[in-house]
Scaffold this motif. Structure first.
Motif, short mmCIF file in Angstrom:
data_model
loop_
_atom_site.label_atom_id
_atom_site.label_comp_id
_atom_site.label_asym_id
_atom_site.label_seq_id
_atom_site.Cartn_x
_atom_site.Cartn_y
_atom_site.Cartn_z
N ALA A 125 0.85 -1.19 0.00
CA ALA A 125 0.00 0.00 0.00
C ALA A 125 0.88 1.24 0.00
O ALA A 125 2.05 1.18 0.39
N VAL A 126 0.29 2.34 -0.45
CA VAL A 126 0.97 3.64 -0.44
C VAL A 126 0.24 4.54 0.55
O VAL A 126 -0.97 4.77 0.41
N CYS A 127 0.97 5.02 1.56
CA CYS A 127 0.39 5.96 2.53
C CYS A 127 1.20 7.24 2.42
O CYS A 127 2.43 7.21 2.56
N PHE A 128 0.54 8.36 2.15
CA PHE A 128 1.31 9.59 1.95
C PHE A 128 0.85 10.72 2.85
O PHE A 128 -0.33 10.89 3.12
N ALA A 129 1.83 11.49 3.34
CA ALA A 129 1.55 12.68 4.14
C ALA A 129 0.97 13.76 3.22
O ALA A 129 1.04 13.64 1.99
N PRO A 130 0.40 14.82 3.79
CA PRO A 130 -0.33 15.80 2.96
C PRO A 130 0.51 16.38 1.83
O PRO A 130 1.66 16.78 2.03
N LEU A 131 -0.09 16.42 0.66
CA LEU A 131 0.54 17.05 -0.49
C LEU A 131 -0.26 18.30 -0.86
O LEU A 131 -1.33 18.55 -0.32
N ASN A 132 0.29 19.08 -1.75
CA ASN A 132 -0.39 20.27 -2.23
C ASN A 132 -0.90 19.98 -3.64
O ASN A 132 -0.13 19.91 -4.60
N LYS A 133 -2.24 19.81 -3.74
CA LYS A 133 -2.83 19.39 -5.02
C LYS A 133 -2.51 20.38 -6.14
O LYS A 133 -2.20 19.99 -7.26
N ALA A 134 -2.60 21.67 -5.81
CA ALA A 134 -2.36 22.69 -6.84
C ALA A 134 -0.90 22.64 -7.29
O ALA A 134 -0.60 22.83 -8.48
N ALA A 135 0.03 22.39 -6.36
CA ALA A 135 1.45 22.33 -6.73
C ALA A 135 1.71 21.16 -7.66
O ALA A 135 2.47 21.27 -8.64
N ILE A 136 1.07 20.04 -7.39
CA ILE A 136 1.23 18.87 -8.26
C ILE A 136 0.71 19.19 -9.66
O ILE A 136 1.37 18.93 -10.67
N ASN A 137 -0.46 19.80 -9.70
CA ASN A 137 -1.07 20.12 -10.98
C ASN A 137 -0.22 21.12 -11.75
O ASN A 137 0.12 20.90 -12.92
N ARG A 138 0.16 22.21 -11.10
CA ARG A 138 0.96 23.23 -11.79
C ARG A 138 2.36 22.73 -12.09
O ARG A 138 3.03 23.23 -13.00
N GLY A 139 2.81 21.76 -11.31
CA GLY A 139 4.14 21.22 -11.56
C GLY A 139 4.21 20.39 -12.83
O GLY A 139 5.29 20.09 -13.33
N GLY A 140 3.03 20.00 -13.33
CA GLY A 140 3.05 19.26 -14.59
C GLY A 140 2.22 17.98 -14.59
O GLY A 140 2.02 17.39 -15.65
N TRP A 141 1.75 17.56 -13.44
CA TRP A 141 0.89 16.37 -13.38
C TRP A 141 -0.54 16.86 -13.55
O TRP A 141 -1.24 17.09 -12.58
N GLN A 142 -0.96 17.01 -14.81
CA GLN A 142 -2.22 17.71 -15.05
C GLN A 142 -3.41 16.75 -15.12
O GLN A 142 -3.86 16.36 -16.20
N TYR A 143 -3.87 16.40 -13.93
CA TYR A 143 -5.05 15.56 -13.80
C TYR A 143 -6.12 16.35 -13.04
O TYR A 143 -5.79 17.32 -12.35
#
Lengths: 348, 348
Positions: A125-143
């Motif tokens: 399983a993958v358990c992840f601490a809080p991420l910043n959704k907008a940073a991921i999106n603007r960083g290039g992972w455009q989902y």
């Protein structure tokens, strides 16, 4: 070959280091019970790990491992934590409290690496601490959202959905991140079946095989016998009836302003919601900050605390790791159940 | 001619006698402060009044009056209450705890008579104990809801709306008893203007001239910059901007899963909602049972407790008159403000 150590292997990701992710992840790792529940593989940058440990005065050290070579998992009580060092985020480039698309890209990259490990049966399983959704999106992972990203990486076809687990109950979504206008169109038998089936599976995996699952109506007063909309009559109720015939029992559809009163009163363990805000209005008022978010129905298990990066308190050492610990526990439970069902996936 | 007695004249209706209406109405009348706040005219059947008073051990008696003849209002401390006896509901025909369309018809008839009195400036507001909406509808008053019925009786044109007043905040509805599909279509500048204008008027009349009024978004995350719907960009925000220019300030649009957190935290006094369940999910979780429902924007003021007929406790003398008292207080406040604005309506 039977694995003599029954603990599932949980991949732990430190979250976005501009926020409280590393802090709550390290606090989680500092609890003795964490290591009794699972074998933990931290994936990320060891400099971020070491910085957080040092700042918090936590005497844990990464034991660097590789997926290419067999390794011994540290035992409970050890000061070592197995870690794969991606060496992709230099702490000197991190400005805390500020959205950074470059960091967002690296966070996505880390999750992608962990997804590949999960798909290769190297973690459960993958358990992840809080991420910043907008940073991921603007960083290039455009989902549309991280769930769509995970679904894509899993090459998933068909229904999947965000699951919200708060102390009082769980919600399962028929529709999510789409306009309300589109959500109404997407209330179809297929999506309702997907959400109800997922609700049954997850509640069973969480240890509630007799969970009471309620379904929310779409229209006010549940449509008032067709006066305020007929989706309850033409779509929702017939779909639920058919599912009951095949053993997937639910209650409802209940009007959305009563279904959460029932759940709050302990009369329902889970609520299947028709659209995003229907569930989120209730869960945010009733304990979202203590909640866990699960990406449901994918091959890979993903869990995370529902709260965000908490930029207002980052670096102050006062972040509460409670929701992070709950996200970890959900990952452990689901991975253990799945391991039992498919033992080959658990052998190392 | 100036009326020397500044108390407004409140028409009080006993509600549906199959439920707790007469009980909470009589308990309201039994409080000394009730009569200090207003001159009260009960409209209904005196046998129902007397039965409730006797059962509850309340020593109040109707002083039968007529709109045809001038009369003296009983003074505070009197054991008499002014009443118009419609002689339309015989207690021996009332089965408590059971919906009765015949009774529903009579309840509607009573409210119609009171509306006529209000339109004739004989009373300043209508305050009614809980009625059974389905009984009214099946009894022959075939409207979408009681607000539509009141609007029709007032020959009202344009926007009007249900207002929900809970201890924490008030909600004002852009749309209400229509399908969610239709509600999305009805989020228009005209209706938003109607609800925001009403919010400003009512908050001022309730004594909060500097009330903070928040507006809820329609789409999840407020549309996420157009990604999940564009009504925030194309309709809601431009309408709010125009209204601000003309002095009607609001905050938002805020995503619907944060706007109620703000209101709960005391950062907003009122929330303008786009659709029924958006507000009702929140208010039912946060204190609806103590709430008041007002029909807003009509010539006649109508208030009632938000709770229902409570068939499960009818006849047990344990109904809490708290929300009834709050409904009465809202009627008094609004009638007093309106009376000040248009003194001719208050002369007797």
């Amino acid at each position: 070959m039977i694995n003599p150590d029954p603990r599932p292997r949980i991949g732990l990701m430190l979250g976005d280091p501009t926020g409280i992710g590393p802090e709550v992840a390290l606090k989680l790792l500092d609890r003795p019970e964490t290591h009794q529940q699972a074998k933990i593989l931290v994936v990320g940058d060891r400099r971020i790990f070491n910085q957080a440990a040092q700042e918090l005065g936590i005497s844990l050290h990464p034991k660097l491992v590789s997926m290419e070579e067999p390794f011994e998992w540290p035992q409970p009580g050890s000061h070592e934590v197995a870690m794969i060092d991606l060496a992709n985020i230099d702490p000197s480039n991190v400005t805390r409290g500020k959205l950074d698309p470059q960091i967002g890209w690296r966070v996505g990259e880390t999750l992608k690496a962990m997804t590949d490990m999960a798909l290769n049966h190297q973690i459960d399983a993958v358990c992840f601490a809080p991420l910043n959704k907008a940073a991921i999106n603007r960083g290039g992972w455009q989902y549309l959202d991280e769930h769509a990203m995970f679904a894509d990486w899993n090459a998933h076809q068909g229904y999947y959905g965000e699951v919200n687990i708060i102390p009082m109950f769980c919600t399962f979504r028929v529709t999510s991140h789409v306009s309300l206008r589109k959500a109404v169109e997407m209330v179809t038998p297929e999506r309702i079946k997907g959400a109800v089936t997922l609700a049954h599976q997850v509640m069973q995996d969480l240890g509630f095989p007799t969970a009471r699952i309620g379904v929310a109506a779409l229209n006010p007063h549940g449509g008032e016998s067709g006066l305020f909309g007929d989706e309850e009559i033409t779509i929702i109720r017939p779909t639920l009836e058919k599912m009951k015939d095949s053993g997937l029992f639910t209650e409802g559809p209940y009007p959305s302003d009563t279904v959460f009163l029932k759940a709050k009163a302990g009369q329902l363990d889970a609520v299947v919601i028709m659209y995003h805000d229907q569930g989120q209005i209730a869960t945010k008022l009733l304990g979202f900050s203590e909640g866990v978010t699960l990406t449901g129905a994918l091959h890979t298990i993903y869990t995370t605390p529902s709260h965000g990066t908490a930029y207002d308190i980052v670096g102050q050492k006062k972040a509460n790791p409670g929701a992070m610990a709950k996200a970890f526990e959900v990952a452990v439970k689901l991975a253990s159940r799945r391991g039992n069902a498919a033992p080959t996936a658990q052998a190392h």
